[in-house]
Design an enzyme around this catalytic site. Structure first.
Site, PDB file in Angstrom:
ATOM      1  N   HIS B 219      49.049  52.392  49.554  1.00 43.91           N
ATOM      2  CA  HIS B 219      50.357  52.856  49.111  1.00 43.91           C
ATOM      3  C   HIS B 219      51.181  53.472  50.229  1.00 43.91           C
ATOM      4  O   HIS B 219      52.349  53.789  50.015  1.00 43.91           O
ATOM      5  CB  HIS B 219      50.206  53.823  47.932  1.00 43.91           C
ATOM      6  CG  HIS B 219      49.913  53.105  46.651  1.00 43.91           C
ATOM      7  ND1 HIS B 219      48.795  52.332  46.473  1.00 43.91           N
ATOM      8  CD2 HIS B 219      50.615  53.006  45.490  1.00 43.91           C
ATOM      9  CE1 HIS B 219      48.811  51.819  45.264  1.00 43.91           C
ATOM     10  NE2 HIS B 219      49.901  52.199  44.642  1.00 43.91           N
ATOM     11  N   SER B 223      52.128  47.021  49.555  1.00 44.90           N
ATOM     12  CA  SER B 223      51.382  45.763  49.572  1.00 44.90           C
ATOM     13  C   SER B 223      51.917  44.814  50.626  1.00 44.90           C
ATOM     14  O   SER B 223      53.115  44.789  50.900  1.00 44.90           O
ATOM     15  CB  SER B 223      51.480  45.080  48.208  1.00 44.90           C
ATOM     16  OG  SER B 223      50.835  45.856  47.234  1.00 44.90           O
ATOM     17  N   LYS B 247      51.434  40.679  35.155  1.00 44.04           N
ATOM     18  CA  LYS B 247      50.799  39.562  35.866  1.00 44.04           C
ATOM     19  C   LYS B 247      49.296  39.830  36.045  1.00 44.04           C
ATOM     20  O   LYS B 247      48.473  38.935  35.878  1.00 44.04           O
ATOM     21  CB  LYS B 247      51.463  39.370  37.232  1.00 44.04           C
ATOM     22  CG  LYS B 247      50.994  38.110  37.928  1.00 44.04           C
ATOM     23  CD  LYS B 247      51.823  37.816  39.169  1.00 44.04           C
ATOM     24  CE  LYS B 247      51.341  36.529  39.816  1.00 44.04           C
ATOM     25  NZ  LYS B 247      52.189  36.121  40.931  1.00 44.04           N
ATOM     26  N   ASP B 248      48.949  41.091  36.387  1.00 45.78           N
ATOM     27  CA  ASP B 248      47.535  41.437  36.520  1.00 45.78           C
ATOM     28  C   ASP B 248      46.832  41.341  35.167  1.00 45.78           C
ATOM     29  O   ASP B 248      45.659  40.964  35.095  1.00 45.78           O
ATOM     30  CB  ASP B 248      47.380  42.855  37.089  1.00 45.78           C
ATOM     31  CG  ASP B 248      47.652  42.901  38.586  1.00 45.78           C
ATOM     32  OD1 ASP B 248      47.501  41.843  39.240  1.00 45.78           O
ATOM     33  OD2 ASP B 248      48.021  43.968  39.095  1.00 45.78           O
ATOM     34  N   GLU B 291      19.931  36.906  45.567  1.00 39.08           N
ATOM     35  CA  GLU B 291      21.011  36.517  44.673  1.00 39.08           C
ATOM     36  C   GLU B 291      22.052  35.717  45.466  1.00 39.08           C
ATOM     37  O   GLU B 291      22.196  35.900  46.673  1.00 39.08           O
ATOM     38  CB  GLU B 291      21.658  37.763  44.065  1.00 39.08           C
ATOM     39  CG  GLU B 291      20.766  38.468  43.064  1.00 39.08           C
ATOM     40  CD  GLU B 291      20.727  37.761  41.720  1.00 39.08           C
ATOM     41  OE1 GLU B 291      19.925  36.814  41.574  1.00 39.08           O
ATOM     42  OE2 GLU B 291      21.475  38.145  40.822  1.00 39.08           O
TER      43      GLU B 291
END
Lengths: 192, 430
Positions: B219, B223, B247-248, B291
């Protein structure tokens, strides 16, 4: 002020100290920080040390194994300090094979004689712990992959050990460890 | 941080005014992820994965705390208590499969998040600190996932613990003492299982703390975006809420559909069948593999099969750790002033035809049976991996001629800054 000037020794000391940037009082800071630092380390030590093996883990000492039932060409698995132990009775052909290997060809040069007890050249006792990252190599049980050198093969990262448990190929750096052991009777060994 | 045009929080009623004077927490949230945080308007779907990673962390913490209510961290009963969760605990099967597959989905979104950053060079100034904290988070998540996988005390759990702690045993002089200290014994046993449980519980909260720093650092400059061009004016941004919360939210819906399809219909697809066999300290499974999300790094570890100055074992360990630790130096290895891979023709070629195939090959080799072919492939891919970051990237960043950049984010979206949809130049709709 005039009185202070009558004590030239004190005044001089302070002046010289001030020039070096160090005063006598700075020693209090250094002493206090040092005491604090030692105290912090004293607290840190038990916090770290508690993760080391506890008394009950350290108390596991020896294992007795009766080796009379192992026929030449056979191997058994036992447990020593919670880790696998391989005991193999070598055939005459396998002893000959181990002795015919040129020492120069080995990554960790040791003869079969170095790895067995006097008078018991046919009994190979090793830890079943791959010296790379600690997996149990295959090759003890009937039909298991014994690798390219007729000994043990570690499935984790492909280390090949020969018939004397010596590293021949793959990432492992050293031979399978031979633990300390001796015969307590004609047929029983004590490991550890 | 905020741009000058960021909306300001205004408490509406007596209660919110009272709270705002005493503890302005709603203000903080409003400025962080609300309408008070302006975000570039051109973010594509690759910018969804940060939120998804945060969601995956939350999912793991919630299901993890629940599982810890029924799991017993003792080598005698750990395996049985896991089966008890599956069979007896109300919805226990769902909690366990959700947690196990949650780890896989966590890594899916983290890897996409990382490769987004690699392609759009989100690690470049002024965002180095975000990247560095991200690498710390990645290391924490890997350590957590490793220790969690040990807890069911199946065959893969036990031998994974043995091999991974064995990595520390490769360190010269002090290595074996460190390994014994980590295990609390000479082989994985109760002591190891017990402390892994404690640390597996602790580390997610440490991770959550670093995630807060990660978001805080984000922040400050705001972004990044697909053009790599910094925000110039209000018309380059839209408020985070409602535009990106929506959107998220959409991305989260897609994520949940895929995730629950796995949890409900293929819950064991990503796991290893041998972990349904109880740990046996006397027999290593013939096909031991970690894994899937560790496969690329495992391939790097296994690529070193010959001694060269140092023992092969130490080389493998050093290379594996170095493959991640070199990311800490990435912001200073890639010197190109252009951020986005979209405008870097040479970089783009090495990214899509070099790095990505290299990682896929490493991933394949890490999971595959060892053979001369997979060893050779992983050796080539390992060599390329280090060459890419240490040699190729610094070279292309100095010789490459970038394509022309758009003047601004708005210019990239609309073709002209004369047609902004927000801000002072906006013309009211007729």
């Amino acid at each position: 002020m005039a009185e202070l000037r009558t004590e030239p020794t004190v005044g001089t000391t302070q002046e010289t100290d001030a020039k070096d940037g160090v005063r006598r009082r700075d020693f209090i800071d250094i002493a206090a920080l040092s005491a604090g630092g030692v105290g912090a380390l004293a607290v840190l030590y038990p916090l770290i040390s508690q993760m080391a093996p506890s008394e009950d883990v350290l108390a596991e000492s020896t294992t007795d194994v009766d080796v009379s039932a192992i026929e030449p060409g056979q191997a058994i698995k036992d447990v020593f300090r919670k880790q696998p132990l391989f005991i193999r009775r070598l055939t005459d052909a396998e002893i000959a094979e181990a002795n015919s290997t040129p020492i120069g060809a080995l990554r960790d040069p040791e003869t079969l004689d170095d790895r067995t007890l006097e008078g018991h050249r046919d009994l190979l006792v090793t830890m079943g712990v791959c010296t790379h990252l600690g997996c149990v190599p295959l090759g003890v049980a009937e039909g298991e992959n014994r690798g390219d050198y007729n000994g043990y093969f570690c499935p984790c990262h492909g280390s090949h050990y020969d018939v004397a448990g010596r590293i021949r190929k793959g990432p492992a750096p050293t031979n399978l460890l031979v633990p300390e052991y001796n015969f307590t009777s004609d047929t029983v060994i004590r490991v550890g | 941080m905020s741009f000058a045009w960021a909306r300001q929080y205004e408490p509406k009623n007596g209660f919110t005014k009272w709270v705002d004077e005493k503890l302005p927490l709603p203000r903080l949230v409003y400025n962080a992820v609300g309408a008070g945080y302006p975000v570039p308007r051109n973010l594509n779907y690759m910018w969804n994965f940060g939120v998804l990673a945060g969601f995956a962390l939350l999912l793991q913490i919630v299901t993890g705390v629940i599982l810890a209510m029924h799991y017993a961290a003792n080598a005698e009963v750990a395996f049985a208590s896991t089966e008890h969760i599956m069979r007896d605990v109300n919805w226990g099967w769902l909690m366990r499969y959700a947690h196990a597959n949650g780890a896989s989905f966590f890594f899916v979104v983290i890897y996409l998040h990382i490769f987004r950053g690699l392609f759009y060079s989100s690690y470049k100034a002024p965002r180095e600190m975000i990247w560095l904290l991200g690498v710390v988070i990645f290391l924490l998540v890997m350590a957590t996932a490793f220790m969690g996988y040990v807890l069911p005390w199946g065959q893969m759990s036990f031998w994974g613990a043995k091999v991974i702690t064995g990595l520390f045993g490769a360190i010269p002089l002090v290595g074996e003492s460190i390994q014994v200290w980590l295990l609390g014994g000479f082989a994985p046993d109760n002591a190891a299982l017990n402390r892994f449980f404690s640390l597996h519980f602790l580390l997610p909260f440490v991770t959550a703390g670093v995630v807060i720093l990660h978001i805080w650092a984000l922040h400050i400059p705001g972004s990044s975006n697909p053009t790599g061009v910094e925000v110039k004016s209000e018309s380059d941004t839209v408020p985070f809420h409602p535009y990106y919360t929506a959107k998220d939210g959409f991305g989260l819906g897609i994520f949940l559909l895929a995730y629950f399809a796995m949890v409900f219909f293929l819950p064991n697809f990503l796991g290893h069948a041998d972990n349904y066999i109880e740990a046996n300290p006397l027999a290593t499974p013939a096909n031991i593999v970690p894994e899937w999300y560790f496969w690329p790094f495992y391939a790097i570890l296994r690529a070193f099969t010959f001694d060269f100055i140092l023992p092969a074992k130490l080389w493998g360990v050093l290379a594996m750790f170095a493959s991640i630790l070199l990311w800490f130096f990435l912001p200073w290895l890639d010197k190109s002033p252009v951020r986005s891979g979209h405008y870097r023709p040479l970089f783009r070629k090495f990214f899509w035809f070099g790095l990505i195939p290299c990682i896929l090959v490493l991933g394949y080799c890490g999971g595959a049976h060892l053979s001369p072919i997979t060893i050779a492939l992983s050796q080539i891919a390992t060599a390329y991996y280090f060459l890419h970051f240490l040699v190729i990237l610094p070279i292309i960043s100095s010789v490459e001629k970038p394509e022309p950049l758009p003047y601004s984010i708005t210019d990239a979206v609309l073709g002209s800054d004369k047609k902004p949809v927000l801000g002072e130049n906006t013309t009211p709709a007729v």
